[in-house]
Scaffold this active site. Structure first.
Site, PDB file in Angstrom:
ATOM      1  N   LYS A   1     -14.899 -10.858  78.323  1.00  0.00           N
ATOM      2  CA  LYS A   1     -13.448 -10.594  79.953  1.00  0.00           C
ATOM      3  C   LYS A   1     -12.521 -11.772  79.949  1.00  0.00           C
ATOM      4  O   LYS A   1     -11.836 -11.642  80.023  1.00  0.00           O
ATOM      5  CB  LYS A   1     -14.760 -10.777  81.062  1.00  0.00           C
ATOM      6  CG  LYS A   1     -16.012  -9.560  81.078  1.00  0.00           C
ATOM      7  CD  LYS A   1     -16.646  -9.418  82.893  1.00  0.00           C
ATOM      8  CE  LYS A   1     -17.083  -8.182  82.948  1.00  0.00           C
ATOM      9  NZ  LYS A   1     -18.303  -7.900  84.690  1.00  0.00           N
TER      10      LYS A   1
ATOM     11  N   ASP B   1     -14.152  -4.694  88.959  1.00  0.00           N
ATOM     12  CA  ASP B   1     -14.978  -5.125  89.636  1.00  0.00           C
ATOM     13  C   ASP B   1     -14.974  -5.638  91.587  1.00  0.00           C
ATOM     14  O   ASP B   1     -15.763  -4.882  91.948  1.00  0.00           O
ATOM     15  CB  ASP B   1     -15.565  -6.658  89.587  1.00  0.00           C
ATOM     16  CG  ASP B   1     -16.823  -6.370  87.764  1.00  0.00           C
ATOM     17  OD1 ASP B   1     -17.013  -5.147  87.591  1.00  0.00           O
ATOM     18  OD2 ASP B   1     -16.979  -7.231  87.004  1.00  0.00           O
TER      19      ASP B   1
END
Ligand code: NDP
Length: 288
Positions: free
Chosen positions: A74, A110
């Site tokens: 990420k 997210d």
């Protein structure tokens, strides 16, 4: 989007992770493509950290429409992209890449998925609210930034490792309008009476360790508090069950997982995601 019945060319998206075999995202994304008759494929791809640069070059060569990133890519993926959304830049991590022409742009869905779940599943507007996060990792970072940008007034970060918690608090204070404070996590945490939302943003209670609970003084959990868990599997964690027994309202991590995927789905295809189909597919995958 490839809708012509004459075309056998599928549009490609997927996820890069290492390990990646247990990542269930393919189930919900492909269920969504099928439900809407889209000729798209979602591939679960194992990419070793040292091969991430080549893998991103591969995306460009094969004209992928985008990709998801999971552990451990990420943060590392950022150096290989052509640009970032303002939120991904703030959070410092990317979970969704979208191709725009020849450019690969990094986003983070997210926190947006969590925000949408708070608004739509719990029916709570975070504006002016006081929010407590247990944990200061990637999930807490994304969720706290999005809640701050959505107008949360005060954010408390409770974390075991002080440096990580303090770093997140500094980011929130310097780059958002929210007031943030750090509280070291020592023993059972007492939830302040003025808190509106409490979020478990740690992996404590994740399958298979399903009876584990974050250290919280459950007597400080009262009716009126919204208690959220990031853990999608199992959705009804021991922590949420204990909070319900204290009269609190609860929000599970399945909604966040579905919405973060639905937001990526819409970014890639330009079509609104079939949320109910995607949620059902995930529930069945976890049940199986
Ligand atoms: P990270 O490893 O980045 O962070 C984990 C955090 O939990 C850290 O703050 C860590 O504290 C804390 N922590 C871990 N174990 C303990 C413990 N035993 N006691 C106290 N604190 C602990 O993980 P992520 O933030 O990426 O993920 C966290 C969870 O969120 C995972 O379970 C993941 O599955 C879930 N998640 C859910 C999503 C959804 O869509 N529902 C999306 C993304 C994540 P310290 O800093 O001290 O190490």
């Amino acid at each position: 989007m490839s809708t012509s019945p004459q075309s056998y060319k599928a549009e490609l998206v997927g996820v890069f992770g290492y390990p990646v075999a247990e990542n269930p995202t393919v189930v919900m994304q492909e269920a969504g493509f099928r439900a809407l008759g889209l000729n798209w494929r979602y591939l679960t791809i194992e990419v070793r950290p040292e091969q991430l640069a080549d893998a991103v070059r591969g995306l460009r060569a094969m004209n992928f429409a985008g990709i998801n990133l999971t552990i451990p890519h990420k943060v590392a993926v950022i150096q290989h992209l052509d640009g970032l959304s303002p939120e991904a830049e703030l959070i410092g991590a990317v979970n969704t890449v979208v191709r725009e022409g020849d450019r690969l742009i990094g986003h983070n869905t997210d926190g947006k998925g969590f925000l949408r779940s708070v608004r739509e599943d719990a029916g709570v507007d975070p504006r002016g609210k006081r929010v407590v996060f247990l944990g200061a990792g990637g999930a807490a970072r994304a969720m706290s930034v999005e809640l701050a940008l959505a107008g949360a007034a005060h954010i408390t970060i409770v974390n075991r490792t002080a440096s990580r918690g303090q770093e997140l608090v500094a980011l929130l204070n310097e780059r958002t309008q929210a007031m943030a404070e750090f509280v070291p996590w020592q023993g059972a945490y007492t939830v302040p009476a003025e808190a509106d939302i409490l979020v478990n943003a740690t992996p404590i209670g994740l399958f298979p360790d399903v009876e584990a609970m974050p250290a919280v003084d459950m007597a400080s959990i009262r009716p009126g508090l919204l208690v959220c868990d990031v853990i999608p599997n199992p959705p009804r964690t021991a922590f949420l069950r204990a909070a319900e027994a204290r009269g609190a309202r609860t929000l599970d991590g399945l909604g966040m997982l579905v919405y973060q995927g639905a937001i990526a789905f819409q970014m890639w295809t330009g079509v609104e995601a079939p949320i109910d189909v995607m949620r059902k597919a995930l529930e069945e995958a976890f049940a199986g």
